[in-house]
Design a protein around this motif. Structure first.
Motif, mmCIF file in Angstrom:
data_model
loop_
_atom_site.group_PDB
_atom_site.id
_atom_site.type_symbol
_atom_site.label_atom_id
_atom_site.label_comp_id
_atom_site.label_asym_id
_atom_site.label_seq_id
_atom_site.Cartn_x
_atom_site.Cartn_y
_atom_site.Cartn_z
ATOM 1 N N LEU A 90 -8.963 -6.367 -3.318
ATOM 2 C CA LEU A 90 -8.176 -7.313 -3.941
ATOM 3 C C LEU A 90 -7.990 -8.358 -3.089
ATOM 4 N N SER A 91 -7.663 -8.233 -1.634
ATOM 5 C CA SER A 91 -7.075 -9.308 -0.712
ATOM 6 C C SER A 91 -7.878 -9.727 0.218
ATOM 7 N N GLY A 92 -9.204 -9.094 0.222
ATOM 8 C CA GLY A 92 -9.843 -9.275 1.410
ATOM 9 C C GLY A 92 -9.513 -8.844 2.901
ATOM 10 N N ARG A 93 -8.352 -8.298 2.929
ATOM 11 C CA ARG A 93 -7.882 -7.671 4.034
ATOM 12 C C ARG A 93 -7.732 -6.290 4.048
ATOM 13 N N ALA A 94 -8.535 -5.452 5.309
ATOM 14 C CA ALA A 94 -8.759 -4.185 5.398
ATOM 15 C C ALA A 94 -8.328 -3.946 6.924
ATOM 16 N N TYR A 95 -7.725 -2.650 7.039
ATOM 17 C CA TYR A 95 -7.267 -2.370 8.171
ATOM 18 C C TYR A 95 -8.148 -1.415 8.755
ATOM 19 N N GLY A 96 -9.213 -1.520 9.358
ATOM 20 C CA GLY A 96 -10.324 -0.552 9.710
ATOM 21 C C GLY A 96 -10.549 0.240 8.383
ATOM 22 N N ASP A 97 -10.299 1.683 8.550
ATOM 23 C CA ASP A 97 -10.659 2.503 7.698
ATOM 24 C C ASP A 97 -9.153 2.946 7.005
ATOM 25 N N GLY A 98 -7.993 2.186 7.346
ATOM 26 C CA GLY A 98 -6.795 2.540 7.117
ATOM 27 C C GLY A 98 -6.066 3.339 8.249
ATOM 28 N N PHE A 99 -6.743 3.839 9.011
ATOM 29 C CA PHE A 99 -6.156 4.700 10.083
ATOM 30 C C PHE A 99 -5.865 3.861 11.455
ATOM 31 N N GLN A 111 0.879 -1.294 -0.006
ATOM 32 C CA GLN A 111 0.030 -0.113 0.033
ATOM 33 C C GLN A 111 0.739 1.081 0.108
ATOM 34 N N ALA A 112 1.962 1.109 0.593
ATOM 35 C CA ALA A 112 2.804 2.293 0.872
ATOM 36 C C ALA A 112 3.449 2.990 -0.302
ATOM 37 N N PHE A 113 3.719 2.270 -1.468
ATOM 38 C CA PHE A 113 4.228 2.686 -2.509
ATOM 39 C C PHE A 113 3.109 3.662 -3.531
ATOM 40 N N LYS A 114 1.902 2.809 -3.167
ATOM 41 C CA LYS A 114 0.598 3.360 -3.822
ATOM 42 C C LYS A 114 0.195 4.897 -3.095
ATOM 43 N N ILE A 115 0.479 4.885 -1.901
ATOM 44 C CA ILE A 115 0.110 6.027 -1.317
ATOM 45 C C ILE A 115 1.296 7.258 -1.471
ATOM 46 N N ALA A 116 2.553 6.781 -1.341
ATOM 47 C CA ALA A 116 3.651 7.717 -1.411
ATOM 48 C C ALA A 116 3.544 8.473 -2.681
ATOM 49 N N GLU A 117 3.118 7.494 -3.924
ATOM 50 C CA GLU A 117 3.474 8.055 -5.156
ATOM 51 C C GLU A 117 2.030 8.739 -5.897
ATOM 52 N N ARG A 135 -4.697 11.676 4.041
ATOM 53 C CA ARG A 135 -5.932 11.019 4.737
ATOM 54 C C ARG A 135 -6.760 10.326 3.779
ATOM 55 N N GLU A 136 -7.210 10.902 2.844
ATOM 56 C CA GLU A 136 -8.124 10.569 1.710
ATOM 57 C C GLU A 136 -7.312 9.436 1.004
ATOM 58 N N VAL A 137 -6.114 9.464 0.706
ATOM 59 C CA VAL A 137 -5.591 8.364 0.003
ATOM 60 C C VAL A 137 -5.379 7.119 0.717
ATOM 61 N N ILE A 138 -5.064 7.332 1.819
ATOM 62 C CA ILE A 138 -4.723 6.193 3.051
ATOM 63 C C ILE A 138 -6.052 5.394 2.850
ATOM 64 N N LYS A 139 -7.275 5.882 2.953
ATOM 65 C CA LYS A 139 -8.525 5.344 2.897
ATOM 66 C C LYS A 139 -8.904 4.733 1.923
ATOM 67 N N GLU A 140 -8.537 5.335 0.861
ATOM 68 C CA GLU A 140 -8.743 4.856 -0.687
ATOM 69 C C GLU A 140 -7.939 3.505 -0.656
ATOM 70 N N VAL A 141 -6.584 3.752 -0.480
ATOM 71 C CA VAL A 141 -5.792 2.402 -1.056
ATOM 72 C C VAL A 141 -6.010 1.396 0.098
ATOM 73 N N ASN A 142 -6.546 1.638 1.417
ATOM 74 C CA ASN A 142 -7.007 0.478 2.094
ATOM 75 C C ASN A 142 -8.019 -0.200 1.473
#
Ligand code: SF4
Ligand code: SF4
Lengths: 409, 97
Positions: free
Chosen positions: A260-269, A152-158, A247-254
């Protein structure tokens, strides 16, 4: 599209390396340091075996490792590094260069106490110290999350609106050296998810056109030369705004990743358990969340109204989400795995208390500093913290607002 | 970069707004390198060492681009035949030169 993926036995460091292997990284530069070492060992093996076409740059220090990543990222590459403790301390000045130049570098920090005295075990003082450097900070709870968060980090950073470096923090030894079942995605799926880095464009007045903001050797631009009292503040302001956009992007990417994977970490935060009807809530980051949740579950089975919030992001700090969650809670205990000598409580406590100051039914908030230098946090201790908090919730005055848990008196 | 009133007018990444050739750094100089062409053997060592790319070679002799030369004195130090002298700028207070 939902992909199940296969299960592998990986420790936290290996999980990070495995994810990096799949993320089309152009340049890796890192210097080994316990307990991060396994990350660089695995990555250099991947490169040596020809499993990835990544330039692996050996350097003589962490200062050079991050400098190399900065150079590579400024040339348009996707760059990764990893470190711990003293290594992160040695990177210090470059941390601000990376965020100031808006370079989407991804770094894994395997949390370890800072010298002196020398200690190789986990606490968060290394990364918490860098909280103001303009890096997005994740604190993961287990190896699976370490794997997922790197991707997720690469997607968020870029993301074009973000363009900030990301730090993924995982607890030294508790995660870095502990074997877990990790469900990994197929290489092509991850590669498709993260794609390749697309540098943002900037308008260059003397060229009269927009060009990619990279040092490609053909377009005559320079990065970060100088901005004094006339423009420095504005560039800092852009970093602040980018962090807000994140903030918005972390949520989106999460969300995208969970599809894709079935794994979410809450709302990302943050993730939480039992908070809805809780009187007493503990807030915690990193691997200790598992222990706290285990105790909370036991206590709830006995009918005690306790809950736990596990923060996943420290930067950006999810103050709105926290305020919403804690609006009916009477007593909050903030668990810090870092100290700030001379401050009124440790950094996470300060952040949470500030966030809740404007909350209408302001709960009592106390600070429990724990786990410094790898000091063990037992379920028994967590139970004590909850009973302390439950009494506070019933109206007892806290014996002290800041408590150092598990230290010799 | 003068003239930008709004953040949105600034580049997202802090890039240069002028070519470095427009930023004349020669005014920083307090000593000026002067080449004695009678001594110069045209080895181009000064050209190699100058950190400001201020030594010019036109195919037959070397000269100094005073628009950019910062007066660091590296050329004078490196010249094997001592053909470069560092002369104080502004009328000279050292020995009246
Ligand atoms: S004084 Fe320094 S900057 Fe000037 S020409 Fe000599 S080496 Fe170059
Ligand atoms: S180093 Fe001295 S001799 Fe060589 S080209 Fe320069 S001035 Fe002439």
């Amino acid at each position: 599209m939902r992909v199940v993926g296969e299960v592998r036995a990986l420790n936290g460091d290996e999980a990070v390396a495995y994810a990096v292997r799949q993320c089309n990284v152009d340049v890796i530069s890192a210097y080994p340091i316990t307990p991060q070492t396994i990350i660089v060992e695995r990555l250099s093996e991947y490169v040596a075996n020809g499993e990835i076409h990544t330039e692996y740059v050996n350097v003589e220090s962490e200062h050079s490792a991050l400098s190399t990543c900065i150079g590579a990222a400024a040339a348009g590459a996707r760059a990764f590094t990893a470190t711990s403790s003293q290594g992160l301390a040695l990177m210090w000045e470059l941390l601000y260069v990376a965020s100031g130049l808006r370079l989407p570098i991804v770094m894994a920090v395997v949390n370890r106490a800072l010298s002196a005295p020398i200690n190789i075990h986990c606490d968060h003082s290394d990364s918490i110290g860098t909280r103001d450097s303009g890096w997005i900070q994740f604190y993961v709870e287990n190896s699976q999350e370490a794997y997922d968060t790197v991707i997720q980090a690469f997607k968020i950073a870029e993301h074009p609106d973000v363009q900030l470096p990301v730090m993924i923090n995982l607890d030294g030894f508790y995660l870095s050296h502990t074997l877990e079942n990790v469900r990994v995605l197929p290489d092509d799926v991850v590669s498709g998810f993260v794609g390749f880095r697309k540098p943002v464009k900037v308008w260059v007045p003397y060229l009269g056109r927009e060009v990619p903001a990279v040092l490609d050797g053909y377009t005559p631009i320079s990065l970060g030369i100088i901005a004094l009292s006339d423009y420095y503040y504005e560039f800092k302001m852009m970093v602040i705004k980018a962090m807000e956009k994140a903030r918005e992007v972390i949520k989106e990417v999460n969300k995208e990743f969970s599809e894709l994977s079935g794994r979410a970490y809450g709302d990302g935060f943050l993730t939480h358990y039992g908070v809805d009807d809780a009187e007493a809530v503990l807030i915690v980051m990193g691997s200790a969340a598992g222990t706290v949740r285990y105790v909370a579950r036991e206590l709830r089975r006995k009918g005690l109204r306790v809950g736990v919030i596990r923060l996943r992001t420290f930067r950006p700090f999810p103050y709105e989400e926290l305020t919403k969650l804690l609006k009916d809670v009477k007593a909050v205990g903030v668990m810090d795995r870092a100290t700030s000598p001379g401050a009124y409580g440790a950094p996470l406590f300060n952040e949470v208390r500030t966030a809740l100051y404007d909350c209408e039914c302001r709960p009592v908030i106390v600070n429990y500093v724990y786990g410094i230098g790898g000091r063990d946090l037992s379920p028994h201790t967590v139970k004590e913290l909850y009973s302390d908090l439950l009494e506070i919730a019933k109206g007892k005055k806290p014996s002290s607002i800041v408590r150092y848990v598990g230290v010799r008196s | 970069m003068s003239g930008s009133e709004f953040i949105r007018e600034l580049p997202q990444v802090p890039t240069t707004v002028k070519l470095s050739t427009e930023l004349k750094t020669g005014s920083w100089r307090s000593y000026r390198p002067v080449i004695d062409h009678n001594r110069c053997v045209k080895c181009l060592i000064c050209w190699v060492y100058c950190p400001e790319l201020s030594i010019r070679w036109d195919g037959s002799s070397v000269s100094i681009d005073y628009d950019f030369c910062k007066g660091c004195g590296i050329c004078a130090h490196e010249c094997p035949v001592k053909a470069v002298t560092m002369v104080p700028e502004g009328g000279g207070y050292e020995g009246g030169r």
